[in-house]
Structure formats: C-alpha cells, structure tokens
Design a protein around this motif. Structure first.
Motif, PDB file in Angstrom:
ATOM      1  N   LEU A 103       0.820  -1.216   0.000  1.00  0.00           N
ATOM      2  CA  LEU A 103       0.000   0.000   0.000  1.00  0.00           C
ATOM      3  C   LEU A 103       0.853   1.265   0.000  1.00  0.00           C
ATOM      4  O   LEU A 103       0.555   2.250   0.687  1.00  0.00           O
ATOM      5  CB  LEU A 103      -0.949   0.009   1.208  1.00  0.00           C
ATOM      6  CG  LEU A 103      -1.989  -1.124   1.263  1.00  0.00           C
ATOM      7  CD1 LEU A 103      -2.825  -1.007   2.518  1.00  0.00           C
ATOM      8  CD2 LEU A 103      -2.880  -1.086   0.028  1.00  0.00           C
ATOM      9  N   GLY A 104       1.940   1.225  -0.772  1.00  0.00           N
ATOM     10  CA  GLY A 104       2.785   2.408  -0.914  1.00  0.00           C
ATOM     11  C   GLY A 104       3.801   2.596   0.190  1.00  0.00           C
ATOM     12  O   GLY A 104       4.573   3.551   0.163  1.00  0.00           O
ATOM     13  N   ILE A 105       3.834   1.699   1.178  1.00  0.00           N
ATOM     14  CA  ILE A 105       4.779   1.815   2.286  1.00  0.00           C
ATOM     15  C   ILE A 105       5.796   0.682   2.205  1.00  0.00           C
ATOM     16  O   ILE A 105       5.429  -0.488   2.100  1.00  0.00           O
ATOM     17  CB  ILE A 105       4.053   1.745   3.652  1.00  0.00           C
ATOM     18  CG1 ILE A 105       3.159   2.970   3.836  1.00  0.00           C
ATOM     19  CG2 ILE A 105       5.057   1.672   4.790  1.00  0.00           C
ATOM     20  CD1 ILE A 105       3.912   4.261   4.002  1.00  0.00           C
ATOM     21  N   HIS A 106       7.080   1.028   2.249  1.00  0.00           N
ATOM     22  CA  HIS A 106       8.137   0.025   2.242  1.00  0.00           C
ATOM     23  C   HIS A 106       8.319  -0.505   3.670  1.00  0.00           C
ATOM     24  O   HIS A 106       8.599   0.258   4.592  1.00  0.00           O
ATOM     25  CB  HIS A 106       9.451   0.630   1.741  1.00  0.00           C
ATOM     26  CG  HIS A 106       9.451   0.927   0.277  1.00  0.00           C
ATOM     27  ND1 HIS A 106       9.890   0.030  -0.670  1.00  0.00           N
ATOM     28  CD2 HIS A 106       9.036   2.024  -0.405  1.00  0.00           C
ATOM     29  CE1 HIS A 106       9.771   0.558  -1.875  1.00  0.00           C
ATOM     30  NE2 HIS A 106       9.258   1.773  -1.740  1.00  0.00           N
ATOM     31  N   LEU A 107       8.159  -1.803   3.827  1.00  0.00           N
ATOM     32  CA  LEU A 107       8.311  -2.443   5.137  1.00  0.00           C
ATOM     33  C   LEU A 107       9.572  -3.291   5.128  1.00  0.00           C
ATOM     34  O   LEU A 107       9.827  -4.031   4.165  1.00  0.00           O
ATOM     35  CB  LEU A 107       7.089  -3.307   5.451  1.00  0.00           C
ATOM     36  CG  LEU A 107       5.746  -2.560   5.469  1.00  0.00           C
ATOM     37  CD1 LEU A 107       4.591  -3.541   5.652  1.00  0.00           C
ATOM     38  CD2 LEU A 107       5.730  -1.517   6.577  1.00  0.00           C
ATOM     39  N   PHE A 108      10.361  -3.189   6.206  1.00  0.00           N
ATOM     40  CA  PHE A 108      11.610  -3.927   6.310  1.00  0.00           C
ATOM     41  C   PHE A 108      11.533  -4.936   7.444  1.00  0.00           C
ATOM     42  O   PHE A 108      10.787  -4.750   8.413  1.00  0.00           O
ATOM     43  CB  PHE A 108      12.774  -2.958   6.523  1.00  0.00           C
ATOM     44  CG  PHE A 108      13.010  -2.042   5.353  1.00  0.00           C
ATOM     45  CD1 PHE A 108      13.913  -2.381   4.355  1.00  0.00           C
ATOM     46  CD2 PHE A 108      12.300  -0.853   5.225  1.00  0.00           C
ATOM     47  CE1 PHE A 108      14.122  -1.542   3.272  1.00  0.00           C
ATOM     48  CE2 PHE A 108      12.497  -0.015   4.143  1.00  0.00           C
ATOM     49  CZ  PHE A 108      13.415  -0.367   3.164  1.00  0.00           C
ATOM     50  N   LYS A 109      12.334  -5.994   7.339  1.00  0.00           N
ATOM     51  CA  LYS A 109      12.191  -7.131   8.242  1.00  0.00           C
ATOM     52  C   LYS A 109      12.542  -6.801   9.690  1.00  0.00           C
ATOM     53  O   LYS A 109      12.100  -7.490  10.605  1.00  0.00           O
ATOM     54  CB  LYS A 109      13.037  -8.305   7.750  1.00  0.00           C
ATOM     55  CG  LYS A 109      14.545  -8.062   7.773  1.00  0.00           C
ATOM     56  CD  LYS A 109      15.282  -9.296   7.279  1.00  0.00           C
ATOM     57  CE  LYS A 109      16.796  -9.113   7.357  1.00  0.00           C
ATOM     58  NZ  LYS A 109      17.510 -10.321   6.879  1.00  0.00           N
TER      59      LYS A 109
ATOM     60  N   LYS B 296      13.026   7.259   4.605  1.00  0.00           N
ATOM     61  CA  LYS B 296      13.980   7.672   3.579  1.00  0.00           C
ATOM     62  C   LYS B 296      13.387   7.481   2.183  1.00  0.00           C
ATOM     63  O   LYS B 296      13.550   8.332   1.301  1.00  0.00           O
ATOM     64  CB  LYS B 296      15.278   6.876   3.699  1.00  0.00           C
ATOM     65  CG  LYS B 296      16.191   7.301   4.850  1.00  0.00           C
ATOM     66  CD  LYS B 296      17.472   6.492   4.855  1.00  0.00           C
ATOM     67  CE  LYS B 296      18.386   6.897   5.997  1.00  0.00           C
ATOM     68  NZ  LYS B 296      18.949   8.250   5.802  1.00  0.00           N
ATOM     69  N   LYS B 297      12.687   6.359   1.988  1.00  0.00           N
ATOM     70  CA  LYS B 297      12.044   6.087   0.700  1.00  0.00           C
ATOM     71  C   LYS B 297      10.986   7.142   0.399  1.00  0.00           C
ATOM     72  O   LYS B 297      10.870   7.624  -0.727  1.00  0.00           O
ATOM     73  CB  LYS B 297      11.405   4.694   0.720  1.00  0.00           C
ATOM     74  CG  LYS B 297      12.386   3.533   0.739  1.00  0.00           C
ATOM     75  CD  LYS B 297      12.929   3.262  -0.656  1.00  0.00           C
ATOM     76  CE  LYS B 297      13.771   1.982  -0.675  1.00  0.00           C
ATOM     77  NZ  LYS B 297      14.312   1.700  -2.034  1.00  0.00           N
ATOM     78  N   ILE B 298      10.192   7.484   1.418  1.00  0.00           N
ATOM     79  CA  ILE B 298       9.151   8.500   1.228  1.00  0.00           C
ATOM     80  C   ILE B 298       9.778   9.846   0.874  1.00  0.00           C
ATOM     81  O   ILE B 298       9.311  10.553  -0.028  1.00  0.00           O
ATOM     82  CB  ILE B 298       8.291   8.626   2.510  1.00  0.00           C
ATOM     83  CG1 ILE B 298       7.490   7.341   2.737  1.00  0.00           C
ATOM     84  CG2 ILE B 298       7.353   9.831   2.429  1.00  0.00           C
ATOM     85  CD1 ILE B 298       6.696   7.329   4.017  1.00  0.00           C
TER      86      ILE B 298
ATOM     87  N   TYR C 181       1.999  10.512   4.153  1.00  0.00           N
ATOM     88  CA  TYR C 181       1.359   9.250   3.822  1.00  0.00           C
ATOM     89  C   TYR C 181       1.847   8.169   4.799  1.00  0.00           C
ATOM     90  O   TYR C 181       3.042   8.015   5.027  1.00  0.00           O
ATOM     91  CB  TYR C 181       1.713   8.842   2.387  1.00  0.00           C
ATOM     92  CG  TYR C 181       1.050   7.550   1.947  1.00  0.00           C
ATOM     93  CD1 TYR C 181      -0.313   7.499   1.708  1.00  0.00           C
ATOM     94  CD2 TYR C 181       1.785   6.381   1.805  1.00  0.00           C
ATOM     95  CE1 TYR C 181      -0.926   6.329   1.315  1.00  0.00           C
ATOM     96  CE2 TYR C 181       1.182   5.204   1.417  1.00  0.00           C
ATOM     97  CZ  TYR C 181      -0.174   5.185   1.176  1.00  0.00           C
ATOM     98  OH  TYR C 181      -0.784   4.008   0.790  1.00  0.00           O
ATOM     99  N   GLY C 182       0.904   7.464   5.393  1.00  0.00           N
ATOM    100  CA  GLY C 182       1.261   6.467   6.392  1.00  0.00           C
ATOM    101  C   GLY C 182       1.590   7.084   7.737  1.00  0.00           C
ATOM    102  O   GLY C 182       2.247   6.457   8.567  1.00  0.00           O
ATOM    103  N   ALA C 183       1.120   8.330   7.961  1.00  0.00           N
ATOM    104  CA  ALA C 183       1.438   9.032   9.208  1.00  0.00           C
ATOM    105  C   ALA C 183       0.876   8.312  10.427  1.00  0.00           C
ATOM    106  O   ALA C 183       1.389   8.469  11.535  1.00  0.00           O
ATOM    107  CB  ALA C 183       0.902  10.464   9.158  1.00  0.00           C
ATOM    108  N   GLU C 184      -0.179   7.522  10.243  1.00  0.00           N
ATOM    109  CA  GLU C 184      -0.751   6.774  11.360  1.00  0.00           C
ATOM    110  C   GLU C 184       0.298   5.861  11.983  1.00  0.00           C
ATOM    111  O   GLU C 184       0.276   5.600  13.183  1.00  0.00           O
ATOM    112  CB  GLU C 184      -1.950   5.941  10.878  1.00  0.00           C
ATOM    113  CG  GLU C 184      -3.136   6.751  10.400  1.00  0.00           C
ATOM    114  CD  GLU C 184      -3.005   7.222   8.959  1.00  0.00           C
ATOM    115  OE1 GLU C 184      -3.926   7.871   8.461  1.00  0.00           O
ATOM    116  OE2 GLU C 184      -1.958   6.952   8.345  1.00  0.00           O
ATOM    117  N   LEU C 185       1.229   5.391  11.147  1.00  0.00           N
ATOM    118  CA  LEU C 185       2.323   4.538  11.620  1.00  0.00           C
ATOM    119  C   LEU C 185       3.578   5.348  11.903  1.00  0.00           C
ATOM    120  O   LEU C 185       4.240   5.171  12.924  1.00  0.00           O
ATOM    121  CB  LEU C 185       2.627   3.458  10.573  1.00  0.00           C
ATOM    122  CG  LEU C 185       3.841   2.560  10.822  1.00  0.00           C
ATOM    123  CD1 LEU C 185       3.607   1.697  12.053  1.00  0.00           C
ATOM    124  CD2 LEU C 185       4.114   1.684   9.611  1.00  0.00           C
TER     125      LEU C 185
END
Length: 321
Positions: free
Chosen positions: A19-25, A34-36, A75-79
């Motif tokens: 959903l447009g957010i890069h998630l890392f392990k 940084k991606k944003i 974007y994704g500010a909730e997180l």
C-alpha cells in the motif's frame, strides 16, 4: 524456513512494498521514511519549477506545498507518527528555505517561527491520534480492533518491544502531555480529540520558544519574536528584494560580522564592526540603530525618535512595526 502458497515457493526478501509503504524485516521505519523522502523530492522539484514560472505569495506557496508535497510526506502518518523521520523533515525545511530565500545554515526554529508552520512530526502525531480515536470506535470483532487490544494489553504490562509497540507509544505520548487518564479510561469516556491536538501544539510552541531563546544564532530574533505566528510582512511587502532582505536580517542569514565571524571561528565578543571605530560587536542592533556609518540613512527613513539614544526597546519596537 521455506514458505509455500498452493505449492508455490514464496521468496524471502529483506523488504516489500505494501500500500505504498516500504516495510523492512527489522520492523524499524528509518529506511521507510527515507524512501518516502526520496519519492517526495521529485514532487518538490516540480513545485519549485512552478514557483519560477508563476508569481505567488508565501501563503499560496505554503498551500501548494501542503496539497502536493506534504500530503505525500504524511502518507502512512498513522504509523510514522511515532518517529522523528529526519529525512522527511529535511524536505519540509528545504521548502521553507527556498520560499524565504535564506541560507542553508539558517536556524530551523527561525524558519518555523517566521512562517508559523509546525514540523511534519507534529502533523503526523495529530494524524496518529486521530487514527487512535477511530480504532477505539471499532467493533471488538474487527480484526484491527483485536490487534490493537493485544497491543494495549502489552502496553499496560509495559511490554514495548523496544519501542515498536504502537499502543505503548500512544500511552507514552498521553502521559507526557498529562493526559494519562484518557489511556486509563479509553473504553469508558468520550476522548476529546481537540484537547489532544491543542496539547500537542502547545507543547511544540513551548519547545519552540525555548529553542529560540537558547540559540546564540537567534539572540536578536528572540528579543522581538514573542508569538508563534505567520509574519504579516511576508505578504505586505510586495517587492521581493526588500522582503528577502528583511527576512535574512531577521533570521541572521546575513553578512554582518556577528554571523560571518562564526565561520572564521572568531569569538563572539570579538566580532567587531568593520565600518566604524567603536570596537563594538556588529549585531543586528548595532547595525540598525548604533553604527555611525548609517546615520544619514536612519535620518532619511526612520522617525527622529529612533535616531537618538538607541535602546533595545527601540530595536524591538521597530522590528515589530
């Protein structure tokens, strides 16, 4: 381990985009923000091109930034509201420096104070709490609410997973703002969103006011800047050259010795004015009301009251005029 879906081997990756957010392990958001920021840099560049083609006032530029750039940054500010996200804030500061036409080394608190803008972190915090209130209103059978209740239980037991427990961050922020009762009674009372928002903003303003008063670079600025608000002169001065000169003077983004001496490692008390023989430090106050080189200019543009017996009170009055 190997994972399969319908006998198809699933690739194990270090990160994926959802959903447009890069998630890392590792669960941390540093590389995500940084991606944003990298993605938003293109939008900011295009916005600067528009500024070069169309004459706009500062307020309109800020509105365009909030619509075209800040909406992507948040974007994704909730997180992301739980993190400082320095790269995201760098984009915001780059925009402020551009529209004010000041040096890269200009104090950040000065940038925020002059434009009356909050940091992106404050905006994300507000969005995060708005999302928290939305979660509280969900039915307990909802998957999101079930996950939140699990995190809340851990937060109540002081299990934070090294700060990765979202609910524990909400609890921490409420306690810092003196609103711990909201956390304790979240299922029994109507949470006042506006109270939370105002408390976040008030805390930021207190921090901002402390920053400008403790900054040696803004020692003159804090003598006349007492309210966190958008400065009216930014719109009232139609000549951009004059407006930029005043902004640079106010934010110590100028070439007076009090600023130039900083780069030559000259002690503050030895940054003397080179335009007179008074052996006085060339501060904004000295330049505007004291230095004898500019006597004729003062008499031409200032009321006679400001040309005699210079005082810090007169300096404050003229900077607030």
């Amino acid at each position: 381990h190997d994972f399969f879906l319908n006998e198809t081997l699933l690739e194990v990756v270090n990160s994926f985009k959802y959903l447009g957010i890069h998630l890392f392990k590792n669960g941390h958001i540093n590389r995500t923000q940084k991606k944003i920021a990298q993605h938003t840099a293109y939008s900011l560049h295009n916005l600067f091109i528009v500024f070069n083609q169309i004459e706009l006032n500062i307020k309109d530029k800020c509105k365009l930034f909030d619509s075209l750039v800040a909406s992507v940054l948040n974007y994704g500010a909730e997180l992301l509201g739980t993190y400082e996200c320095k790269d995201i804030e760098h984009i915001h500061c780059k925009f402020l420096r551009k529209i004010l036409c000041v040096k890269k080394c200009t104090n950040l608190s000065g940038l925020y104070g002059e434009t009356g803008r909050y940091t992106m972190h404050i905006r994300r915090k507000i969005i995060m709490f708005k999302y928290w209130l939305k979660l509280l209103k969900l039915n307990d059978n909802c998957l999101l609410k079930s996950i939140y209740n699990m995190q809340k239980e851990d937060a109540d037991n002081n299990i934070t997973y090294k700060g990765l427990n979202w609910a524990s961050v909400i609890k921490k922020y409420l306690c810092e703002m003196g609103l711990q009762y909201m956390w304790m009674q979240q299922n029994d009372i109507e949470i006042n969103y506006h109270l939370i928002k105002n408390r976040i903003i008030d805390n930021f303003k207190q921090s901002w006011y402390s920053n400008i008063n403790n900054s040696s670079k803004l020692s003159s600025y804090c003598t006349y800047k007492h309210e966190f608000e958008y400065e009216k002169y930014l719109d009232h001065i139609s000549d951009n050259k004059l407006r930029i000169s005043l902004t640079k003077f106010r934010l110590s983004s100028h070439n007076l010795e009090i600023e130039n001496g900083r780069y030559d490692n000259i002690p503050r008390e030895e940054r003397f004015c080179k335009n007179c023989s008074m052996k006085a430090v060339e501060t904004e106050y000295h330049f505007l009301l004291v230095c004898p080189k500019y006597i004729s200019l003062r008499r031409q543009y200032f009321k006679s009251y400001f040309c005699r017996w210079p005082t810090l009170q007169k300096f404050e009055n003229i900077m607030n005029s």
